[in-house]
Design a protein around this motif. Structure first.
Motif, short mmCIF file in Angstrom:
data_model
loop_
_atom_site.label_atom_id
_atom_site.label_comp_id
_atom_site.label_asym_id
_atom_site.label_seq_id
_atom_site.Cartn_x
_atom_site.Cartn_y
_atom_site.Cartn_z
N ARG A 175 0.83 -1.21 0.00
CA ARG A 175 0.00 0.00 0.00
C ARG A 175 0.86 1.25 0.00
O ARG A 175 0.42 2.30 -0.45
N ALA A 204 -15.73 -7.36 -0.56
CA ALA A 204 -14.57 -6.46 -0.67
C ALA A 204 -13.71 -6.78 -1.88
O ALA A 204 -12.93 -5.94 -2.32
N GLN A 260 -11.26 6.14 6.73
CA GLN A 260 -11.25 4.71 6.44
C GLN A 260 -12.53 4.03 6.92
O GLN A 260 -12.98 3.05 6.34
N GLN A 299 -15.11 0.69 2.21
CA GLN A 299 -14.89 -0.74 2.18
C GLN A 299 -13.76 -1.00 1.22
O GLN A 299 -13.79 -0.51 0.09
N GLN A 300 -12.77 -1.75 1.69
CA GLN A 300 -11.57 -1.90 0.88
C GLN A 300 -11.05 -3.32 1.03
O GLN A 300 -11.17 -3.91 2.09
N ASP A 301 -10.48 -3.88 -0.04
CA ASP A 301 -9.81 -5.17 0.11
C ASP A 301 -8.48 -4.92 0.80
O ASP A 301 -8.05 -3.78 0.95
N ALA A 302 -7.83 -6.02 1.21
CA ALA A 302 -6.62 -5.89 2.01
C ALA A 302 -5.54 -5.06 1.32
O ALA A 302 -4.81 -4.32 1.96
N GLY A 315 -5.82 -2.65 -0.85
CA GLY A 315 -6.14 -1.26 -1.17
C GLY A 315 -6.37 -1.04 -2.66
O GLY A 315 -6.22 0.07 -3.16
N LEU A 316 -6.71 -2.10 -3.39
CA LEU A 316 -6.89 -1.96 -4.83
C LEU A 316 -8.33 -1.64 -5.21
O LEU A 316 -8.59 -1.04 -6.24
N ARG A 317 -9.28 -2.08 -4.39
CA ARG A 317 -10.69 -1.83 -4.69
C ARG A 317 -11.31 -1.11 -3.50
O ARG A 317 -11.39 -1.66 -2.41
N GLU A 355 -14.54 1.30 -2.00
CA GLU A 355 -15.92 1.68 -2.25
C GLU A 355 -16.41 2.48 -1.05
O GLU A 355 -16.12 2.11 0.09
N ARG A 400 -22.22 1.99 6.90
CA ARG A 400 -22.50 0.57 7.01
C ARG A 400 -21.54 -0.15 7.97
O ARG A 400 -21.95 -1.03 8.72
N LEU A 412 -9.95 -3.48 7.15
CA LEU A 412 -9.63 -2.15 7.64
C LEU A 412 -10.85 -1.29 7.92
O LEU A 412 -10.88 -0.54 8.88
#
Lengths: 450, 293
Positions: free
Chosen positions: A83, A447, B38, B42-45, B47-49, B51, B56, B262
């Motif tokens: 990251r 996710a 943050q 909502q993020q994948d581990a 940090g590529l996707r 939203e 929520r 996260l």
């Protein structure tokens, strides 16, 4: 004062200049490959020795190993570095992190693509099926390079067996026999007849594979992110209820999560212990009694059992530097060359014989056999035979490919603990694992939607 | 009766404040802001996707029974750590304040545990209370008391409370001792002449005069129990057995670091931040009024 400041500034500038690339010198410098691993001593040192051997074998690339704490810490560190656009070229990732890595998209460079681009060939057909399969995509393409692999086996204390009037050279083969042996051991005054390390890995994952029963749908998640947990099946419920009953009766002792129970066998407390085949060297070092290695027990009335066990351990993943990519062909070539070096049967056989991990290739197994390793170390071949039992793997014995599985494994351990505390029975525990595990799977699916 | 110093101009006061402001910005405002941002993503581990999901994450945390369980654990844990650490420290400080031989030695020894890192402290307690290798743990089992904190949630909670409180006793001890020494002798002597016995003197004279120290320590101890006990819990129980010793701060770690989730972890830390701010406000507004300065 002022002069000192100027001197300091000049020094700083000089240091900065040193960091700037010097095109002329860069040609002669080897390309550096950063490699993060999660093996503590003594294994870490043995791994770094292999790296040093690779560096000495050729002048173009230099792999720089660096220990980042345990597997979980290494995984988190690699993710954080990615990251921040500073990921290592290569990271050692434990098997439960595989689902997370598979879904990582452009963060990882799949091994098959890396090898093809660099013109390096590795014969994955020679790898043990449960080893290579764990790290393959659903279509059979190799995603990471399998390296240190172990499986779960059973160790038993022959002195204890003698004291209980059991045949010290006939370990129990089925759970029914384990139960009988444990009763006799308890009757002979032994405090801990049976224990297990890695409760989730050994008692749930391995047991499911041995009996060819699924842990989750879609072939344990190999078929996609939509998998659902299936551990509340009759076999698992029966097994949990047995463990709970045996614990109450004093036949089975719960030794804690993960590797916590490892200490209970070498110190002579527990008579039968199930854990990683890698604990072998520790037992040799610390055990002051006669002991043996056997395959994990199974329920003889389950059709199709026993099959192969599944692996634990880790594989090597090639990573992009950050979300924008940022690696050149030369760096990838260096990683591929290192992979080629690691995959050589001689290197693998040496690692196997020095550390107690299983060989990942049949050719390395043959080398160890030829050198008489198994004559000198009886029982060291048991984990390999157990992995190869039953030929090719089925979709239930290939491994586990669930996203967020690190979390699910903890959930399994938590619910088992609640059951051993007497708060719930086996059915309730496994139902709770399914409910909470599915929540994790759905979150992960959401996710990681493409 | 307040004395006010008036600065001419803005530059000098700003300059004097700058170091503190810079530290606050870098180590508090910036990370806190990042956590708040943050917490609505909502993020994948990797940090590529990413939203935007609004509130929520908060909704999911608040309806999660595991989170409520952790909140309850935190309540029990913090109350127990703060009261036991303060009570023991006060008792020891009163004893060490008496004119006894070797008082300085006692004082030094009592302050030592504060210098021990949380993880090391946890390992010390582990070697005492481990059911099969610990000195006390084995003795308990041999005496017929079933002791296994790896399986018994209540015992696990007791153990992390003892280990955490033990570490904080030294800190409290120093402050209580200083507080006791600043109480004028003349007040105590006057009470003694009036015929008050030592116990009476303690509760009617000493304890009320100590209240500013006690109040300060209460705030500090609660903050300690909330935030600084991670190392002890991590090394001793890892939040288990089951989830018996999982506190809110430990859950933030599990969610964010172990499970790389996260969004949820950030939402939990924002909730935690709000809780602690609220708690501190309540303490200063309501409890401080009863404090005699």
């Amino acid at each position: 004062m002022k002069r000192r400041f100027l001197a300091a500034a000049a020094l700083g500038l000089a240091a900065l200049a040193g960091l700037l690339p010097r095109p002329a010198a860069a040609q002669a410098q080897p390309v550096e490959i950063q490699f993060w691993h999660g093996l503590a001593q003594p294994l870490g040192g043995q791994l770094e020795q292999i790296v040093a051997d690779f560096n000495a074998s050729q002048p173009r690339y230099r792999v720089v190993p660096s220990f980042r704490g345990g597997y979980a810490e290494t995984m988190v560190a690699a993710i954080a570095a990615f990251r921040a656009n500073a990921a290592p070229h290569l990271v050692q990732m434990f098997e439960v992190g595989t689902g997370t890595m598979m879904a990582a998209g452009r963060a990882v460079k799949p091994t098959y693509g890396l090898l093809a681009e660099s013109g390096v060939e590795i014969d994955f057909g020679d790898y043990l099926p449960p080893v290579r399969g764990y790290y393959q995509a659903a279509d059979g393409r190799q995603m990471s390079l399998p390296f240190n692999s172990s499986t779960a086996v059973m160790f038993w204390n022959k002195d204890h067996f003698r004291r209980a009037g059991l045949d010290p050279n006939a370990p129990p083969q089925t759970w029914q026999e384990v139960e009988q042996a444990a009763r006799k051991l308890k009757a002979a005054g032994l405090a801990c007849p049976l224990t297990t390390a890695w409760p989730a890995w050994v008692q749930v994952e391995q047991m499911s594979a041995l009996h060819d029963v699924p842990i989750a749908t879609l072939g344990n998640g190999f078929g996609g992110l939509g998998a659902e947990m299936r551990v509340n099946n009759p076999l698992m419920v029966r097994h949990m209820n047995n463990l709970i009953a045996w614990q109450r009766e004093g036949l089975f002792k719960y030794g804690g999560r993960d590797a916590a129970a490892d200490a209970l066998f070498p110190n002579g407390e527990c008579s039968i212990y199930m854990g990683s085949s890698g604990v072998r060297s520790r037992i040799i070092r610390e055990g002051r009694f006669e002991w043996g290695t056997a395959m994990l027990p199974y329920y003889s009335d389950v059709a199709g059992a026993p099959r192969n066990s599944i692996i634990g351990g880790a594989s090597f993943w090639a990573l992009n530097r950050g979300p924008q990519g940022g690696r050149n062909a030369e760096e990838w070539k260096g990683v591929a060359e290192f992979f080629r070096y690691l995959s050589q049967p001689e290197v693998d056989a040496k690692w196997h014989m020095e550390t107690g991990y299983v060989p990942v290739r049949r050719a390395s197994y043959a080398i160890a056999e030829r050198e008489g390793y198994y004559q000198k170390n009886p029982g060291a071949e048991i984990p390999i035979e157990q992995l190869l039992r039953g030929g090719e793997t089925t979709e239930n014995t290939r491994g586990i490919r669930l996203g967020g599985y690190v979390e699910i494994r903890n959930i399994i351990q938590e619910e088992m603990e609640k059951a051993f505390q007497g708060q719930q029975d086996g059915q309730q525990a496994m139902d709770a694992v399914v409910r909470r595990g599915n929540q994790v799977l759905r979150n992960f699916e959401r996710a990681n939607r493409q | 009766m307040r004395k006010k110093v008036i600065f001419k101009g803005v530059a000098l006061p700003l300059l004097l404040l700058a170091p503190q402001l810079a530290i606050t910005c870098v180590f508090f405002l910036w990370p806190a802001g990042a956590a708040i941002w943050q917490s609505v993503l909502q993020q994948d581990a990797w940090g590529l996707r990413t939203e935007f999901v609004g509130l929520r994450n908060f909704e999911e945390v608040l309806v999660d029974p595991a989170w409520r369980e952790a909140a309850w654990n935190t309540l029990v844990f913090s109350a127990a750590v703060a009261t036991s650490a303060m009570a023991v420290a006060l008792f020891l400080a009163v004893q060490a304040d008496k004119s006894i031989r070797g008082a300085n030695l006692y004082k030094t020894l009592l302050i030592w545990p504060y210098a021990v890192a949380p993880a090391v402290a946890a390992v010390l307690w582990l070697f005492l209370f481990h059911p099969s290798i610990g000195l006390i743990g084995r003795a308990l089992n041999q005496a017929g008391i079933l002791w296994d904190y790896k399986l018994n949630g209540g015992q696990a909670m007791l153990l992390v409370i003892i280990a955490s409180a033990w570490k904080q006793v030294s800190y409290n001890f120093i402050f209580f001792l200083a507080g006791l020494q600043s109480i004028p002798r003349s007040v105590l002597e006057a009470a003694a002449i009036d015929g008050a016995r030592p116990t009476r003197r303690f509760w009617t004279v000493v304890f009320p005069l100590l209240s500013p120290t006690t109040f300060f320590l209460l705030v500090v101890n609660l903050v300690y129990a909330f935030f600084d006990t991670f190392g002890v819990i991590h090394a001793l129980t890892g939040g288990g057995p089951g989830k018996a010793t999982e506190t809110l701060i430990y859950k933030v770690y599990v969610e964010g670091v172990q499970n790389t989730n996260l969004g949820s972890s950030a939402a939990q830390s924002v909730i935690l931040m709000v809780l602690v701010i609220a708690m501190t406000v309540v303490q200063f507004r309501f409890i401080e009024r009863r404090v005699h300065y």
